[in-house]
Every structure is written in C-alpha cells, then in structure tokens.
Scaffold this active site. Structure first.
Site, short mmCIF file in Angstrom:
data_model
loop_
_atom_site.label_atom_id
_atom_site.label_comp_id
_atom_site.label_asym_id
_atom_site.label_seq_id
_atom_site.Cartn_x
_atom_site.Cartn_y
_atom_site.Cartn_z
N GLU A 98 51.00 32.33 88.34
CA GLU A 98 52.46 32.20 88.31
C GLU A 98 53.16 33.48 88.79
O GLU A 98 54.11 33.42 89.55
CB GLU A 98 52.89 31.88 86.87
CG GLU A 98 54.39 31.72 86.68
CD GLU A 98 54.90 30.36 87.14
OE1 GLU A 98 54.07 29.49 87.46
OE2 GLU A 98 56.13 30.20 87.17
N ASP A 99 52.65 34.62 88.35
CA ASP A 99 53.42 35.85 88.53
C ASP A 99 52.89 36.81 89.59
O ASP A 99 53.52 37.83 89.85
CB ASP A 99 53.48 36.62 87.19
CG ASP A 99 54.24 35.83 86.13
OD1 ASP A 99 54.98 34.90 86.50
OD2 ASP A 99 54.08 36.13 84.94
#
Ligand code: MN
Length: 732
Positions: A76-77
């Site tokens: 996600e990051d």
C-alpha cells in the site's frame, strides 16, 4: 527500535525451528521499503510493522504471520509489489500481504458511514486466511497504542471503529486480552471523562479496601492447598471499559467488590478444576444461578472454564473462574494460542493449510460466521446473504456491496445512475478491465466515463443488479425517445412548411391542449413514432387550415437534417439515392424499443437496400427498396424514412424473407427442399403448398436468414436440385 536479532530471538523462544534467514530478509526488505517514511509520532515508519510483528510474537505465531506483519504496509505505502513479495518470500506470504492491503481500505471506508456490521463481514470475506485477521488486529492494536500522535480529528473515528469492529472481532476470535486492551484504548479516547472517573474510583476503592483482595487470595489458596491441589489464585481488577459497560447496563454505580474484581484459580489438570470448585463451594455459599460449566460444554470459540460466584470473606460477593493453564492460554489468546497447542511438534509453519491447527482455525472462522445465540442466529441468516455478495471499493474507499457475479457496470450504477449511464470503461485494481468482467471481493473499481454516452441495450442482459437493469432500460428508452422526438420535430416542421405556414414552437405550445399532449417533446415523439399524424398537428396549430388538399406536391428528393445524427429522407419514388450511413435510423432485427416491423410480404434482410415507411399508430415498416408494395406510398413522401442496417456481427440474428419454390410434383420433393434449407442453416418459419397442378408444386416459404448472402446461397443450392424448377424471392 527492536533489532533484527532481537526479533529472531523472540520467535526462536517459542519456535526453535524458525527460518531465521526468512525473518532477516523480511526485516531488511520492509526497512528499506519504508525508507525515510515517518509515523505521525516522528518515529521511522518501520518501527510500526516491527511492533506489529512483536505483538504477534507474544501470540507465538508462525513465521509466515510474522513476515506478513513486517511487510503488511509495503504494497500500500511503498514501491513493493505482490509479484516481488511472491518472488522474494513466497506466494503464500504474498497472499497474506495482499489480504492486508485490501483490508486497509476499510480504514477509508468507515470515514464514509457507520457500517460496522457490513465491515465486520467484509473482514471475514476478504480474510480467507485467519492470519490476515491476526496481523490486522495486531496492526490496529499498535495504532491504538500510539493514537495520541494521530491528529485530534482522526482519533475519535479510529477509536469508534476499533470499538465497533476490531474489539468485537478479537473477542469472537477468543482473544480476550487483545479485546480488552482495544476496548480500553478506545474508551479512553471516546469518553475520557468517564474513563478518568472510573480510574479514580478504582484507586479510591483500592485504598479503602486495603488488604481485602490479597486476603481473599490467601484464604482461597489455603483452602485449595489443604486438599493437595496445586493452584495459583489471582485477584484481577476488571478493565475500565468492562466496568463502565456494566454500570451502563445496570445503570448503577459500582459498589460491590464483585463488580470490580474477578478471581482466577489456575490448576494443573482438568480434574483439579472440579476438585477446586468443590473446595470453594464447601467453604462459601454459592450465589444461585451463577454457576456455568464451560469445560463440559465449551463455548464455540473453544473457551473452557468453570464460572461461579460465592459469598466470600467479609460477605463480599466473589466471582471466580477456575481452569487449567492450557484453558487459560486459549481464553487469553484464543485462535492464536490454539495454533500453538494443536501443533506442538515445533514445525516452523504452524498454520499451513493442511495442519490440524489450520483446520481448527477454519472451523473457528466458520463458527464466527455461524454463531449460536438468538442474536448470532440472526447474524447467521444475514451471513447466508453475505456469501452471495461481493464487496468492492471506489477509489475513494466507499464500500459498494453487490451480488455475486456483479460487473463493473453494476458497480457504476450502484455508485450513481449518472456514472452508469456514462460508463465506457473500468479499471479494476488499477488495471483496465472489461466492463463485463466479474468483480471479486476487495476489488477497487474505477469507472471511466464519457459525456453523451448512452448505455448499450445489450448491457441489460449482462448486469445482475435490478438497479442497473432498470437504469439501462430507462436510459435506452430515453435515447430512443429522443431519437423519435428529433425525427418527429422534422416531420412537423416539414408538414407546417408544406401547408404554407411558418413553424414556431410557441404556436405549437399553445396547441398542446388540442393535441392532448403535455409537452412539445411528447408531440414530437408521438409524430416520430407514427402515433400522431403530422397533418393533425398542423390542424391543431392552424385550425383554419383546410387540410391535405392544400399540400403542395413534393418534387425531387432531399434530406432533412435531424439533430443527433438522424436524417429524414423524402424522395419521389423512382429516383434513388444512397442512404447516408451517418444519419440514417439504425435498424436491427429485434429491438423491443423501436416500433419496427418488416414488410409483411417478403421481409427484408441485411444487404438489402431498405426504406422505412411511417404508419400512424404502428411505427416504421421496413421494405427492401425494390419492393412493389412501396408503390402504395408514392403519394405520401412525408412517410418515407431513411433507414440503414445496424447489424451486430458478433450476435447474428435472423431476418424474415419469403421465397417461392416451384418443384416437380413427386414424392420427396418437399423433403429435399426442406433439407437444402436446413443444411444451409436457414430456418423455415412457415410453408404453404399454395398451388398444385398435375406436374408442379408451388411452395411459399418464410425463411429466417442472417443476411442477403445467406439467402442467395440457399436460393442457389435450391436451384441446383433437379426437383426444383424455379426459385424466386418475393420482393426480390
Ligand atoms: Mn499498519
């Protein structure tokens, strides 16, 4: 921050066969991936996944879970991808991390609305591996422990979500320690005054009661020890949130010790539980109705313990739980502890799909979904539905719940009818996907729209939601109606001009009553559909007009330009011109919306040049341009419409034609004719032996064919038969 070797050491303590190299790789990979990212506290971001992994080592979880915890925020990051994680670690770990990535969208979802019930189901839907839930709970626990760094406005939302979703989930998974900590951290944020006052009261109570708790502990221990039972007795202060909830439920202040303290007797063996219970019940009177035997009848999450309440020393009510250490581990750590106990061989991967522990976990997850109390039974009923549902997200994180087999088209209409109507494409999880693909749980769907797009009528049979179907039907109807209205307007304008008048919409508006129609659009659409005659409209506007006799005969041929790609052709028969494919009305074989019919005698097939004849009250009848029947309309050029074929090659349809076959009158001639047509994939709709002479049989056959070539092929084959003397197409 915990060092690499410290993490490995923590795992090795409970799992001597841990894959050290794997843990090291994950540590380094996650640290590099998060690089210089910072948490709200200012700490390096990597400290967060590391703490999450540490929480899971307390639960003694397997390597894959610990690694997934280290990697849980990378997809996600950071630049990390599922493919890379599959390759560097394993597809199993990749799947865990991806599951966590999907669940992360939940944090966005709950910004939108209170959807706790749905969200908990979504969690279970996405997490087909229970380890995903375990990492998620640990992730949430660490985020709650560090909540004070989060901006003020976000804190309460996160806390509420924790209380609504994650704490109950932990409880259902039998992880009571975690549930209680999550509850208290949330409670502290959401009702800080209540929290502080309970802490204050607890403190005061402790001072007042002085030695009471330890004297109860001692008295219980002594009594049990006299019977030669090895036991540890511990008084335990209840958690602020559980005290507060109790106060709320009973709407009383806490006064009794039993409201605040629980005592736990931990013994070595199962039979000791009952022996200790006997001691307690002999020594102190029990409070009726409070005894529960969860050992002979464990709770569904495998919780086992004896519960009782007695009137103890100092006439205080004392709540007691009696259980073995193993039962205690399961009571505290639930699913996580069970994994440990069911598979003691110390293999590295405790929760693999074929292990006993995994089977137990699956069962527990199913039980979570099924439940047993009346309340849970209701939930079960809902979960039946939920198996038929698929949970997807908008790019902004709004949760869209659709039936199984739903497509991005359904998704688009669920978001907004306007989005559905204008949809031209979709991205699913960032990849361009067909609008007709099937959505999966957790998919993030972005709908690509374009202005002035009308949904294809074919979508109606693809979508699974009623909302989408109704909207598509509506939009298709609206588009068709607009087509007819555009057409009707041109017909009216032309009729007015031919009556020698000047057309104005104001005048038509004032004639609406006489025409019994509500709007100009209604009038145009009615004329365009052939439901209303254009000369009736002229009469309504100009009552003094004497009618058709005044009509000037049209000369030559020409086109009316219509709006939005339509045209109306008028023509003096005998002078031919080609229809403009861009402007002619498209004709398909089966179109429920357009009142289109094919010429009653002979039909028309793609490949034929065609013309439409507008018939008041009936709509458009399509004739091949060579049809003799067209002569009947020569005096009414305003009824002639330019039409063109709009055939979908991928979805061939049959069109009606009529042929006349003359065959020699002998046995089997009919069979031969039928055989030729059948072999050529023609479809005989009707057949009449209309004229018999001594030597010949005349057959009039209605055949369904795909197009002119198909028809010509059939005719050629028929002519090749010896029994056939002639073949003619009616209207041919
Ligand atoms: Mn996280």
């Amino acid at each position: 921050m915990m060092r690499q070797y410290e993490l490995v050491e923590r795992v090795r303590r409970y799992n001597p066969n841990t894959d050290e190299a794997l843990l090291d790789r994950a540590y380094v990979y996650a640290m590099r991936a998060h690089g210089t990212q910072k948490r709200a506290s200012g700490d390096p971001y990597f400290s967060h996944p590391l703490e999450v992994a540490a929480i899971l080592t307390d639960l003694k979880l397997d390597d894959a879970t610990i690694v997934a915890a280290l990697l849980h925020d990378t997809i996600e990051d950071t630049d990390a991808t599922r493919e890379e994680i599959d390759r560097l670690f394993s597809p199993q770990i990749g799947a865990l991390v991806e599951g966590l990535t999907k669940i992360k969208k939940l944090d966005l979802v709950s910004k939108q609305a209170k959807q706790a019930e749905n969200l908990r189901k979504l969690l279970l839907a996405i997490a087909d591996d229970v380890r995903v839930l375990l990492v998620k709970l640990a992730d949430r626990l660490h985020n709650m422990r560090t909540l004070k760094w989060v901006p003020e406005e976000k804190r309460s939302r996160v806390a509420q979500e924790t209380l609504d979703i994650y704490a109950p989930l932990a409880g259902r998974m039998g992880m009571h320690d975690m549930r209680e900590e999550l509850e208290d951290l949330s409670f502290r944020q959401l009702s800080s005054e209540a929290y502080e006052s309970i802490i204050g009261r607890l403190q005061a109570l402790k001072e007042n009661n002085g030695e009471l708790v330890s004297s109860i502990e001692r008295e219980l221990s002594d009594a049990i020890a006299q019977k030669n039972i090895v036991a540890v007795v511990k008084g335990r202060e209840k958690r602020p949130y559980s005290i507060w909830r109790k106060m709320e439920q009973k709407s009383v202040a806490f006064e009794q010790l039993s409201d605040i303290y629980g005592f736990r007797i931990l013994v070595e063996r199962l039979e000791d539980c009952y022996a200790a219970l006997g001691v307690v019940h002999t020594k102190w009177p029990l409070v009726p109705g409070r005894f529960k035997d969860y050992i002979s009848t464990p709770k569904q999450n495998d919780y086992r313990s004896l519960h009782t309440t007695v009137v103890g020393p100092g006439r205080q009510r004392v709540e007691l739980q009696i259980r073995t250490r193993e039962m205690h581990e399961i009571a505290e750590y639930g699913i996580a502890a069970h994994a440990l106990y069911k598979d003691k061989e110390g293999r590295g991967d405790l929760l693999t799909r074929d292990s006993n522990a995994y089977a137990w976990l699956r069962r527990t997850i199913e039980l979570l979904a099924e439940g047993s109390s009346p309340e849970e039974f209701l939930e079960h009923t809902k979960l039946e539905l939920f198996h038929d549902q698929v949970f997807c997200f908008t790019p902004k994180g709004r949760l869209i719940i659709l039936p199984r087999r739903a497509t991005p088209i359904d998704f688009a209409y669920a978001v907004h009818t306007g989005v559905g109507d204008r949809a031209v494409g979709a991205k699913v999880n960032g990849k361009v996907s067909p609008l007709v693909s099937e959505l999966q749980n957790g998919d993030e769907v972005e709908i690509i729209t374009a202005e002035a797009q009308t949904p294809p009528a074919a979508w109606e049979s693809i979508v699974v939601t009623g909302k989408a179907r109704a909207a598509i039907r509506r939009a298709t109807r609206a588009a068709v109606r607009a087509q007819y209205a555009g057409l009707g307007r041109k017909i009216v304008e032309r009729a007015v001009a031919r009556a020698g008048k000047v057309f104005s919409e104001e005048k038509l508006a004032s004639a609406l009553n006489r025409l019994a129609r509500g709007t100009l659009e209604d009038v145009y659409a009615a004329v365009g559909r052939g439901e209303m005659r254009s000369d009736d409209v002229v009469k309504a506007i100009h009552p003094e007009w004497s009618g058709l006799a005044e009509l000037a005969a049209p000369k030559g041929e020409g086109w009316f330009e219509l709006e939005q790609g339509q045209s109306l052709k008028f023509k003096i028969p005998g002078i031919e011109s080609d229809p403009d494919p861009k402007t002619a009305i498209p004709i398909r074989g089966i179109n429920r919306e357009l009142p289109v019919r094919f010429a009653p005698n002979g039909g028309a097939v793609p490949g034929d040049r065609i013309v439409g004849i507008l018939t008041p009250g009936e709509g458009i009848t399509v004739y091949p341009i060579q049809s003799p029947a067209l002569q009947d309309f020569e005096e009414e050029p305003e009824r002639w419409l330019d039409v063109r074929w709009d055939v979908d090659d991928d979805d061939p349809q049959r069109f009606p034609v009529q042929i006349v076959v003359v065959a020699t009158n002998e046995p089997g001639s009919l069979a031969q004719v039928a055989q030729v047509i059948g072999e050529r994939d023609g479809n005989i709709d009707n057949l009449r032996m209309s004229s018999r002479s001594a030597d010949f049989t005349r057959m009039v056959i209605d055949v369904g064919v795909y197009d002119l070539r198909h028809l010509n092929g059939i005719i050629t084959d028929l002519r090749a038969r010896a029994v056939v003397s002639s073949v003619q197409r009616v209207n041919g």
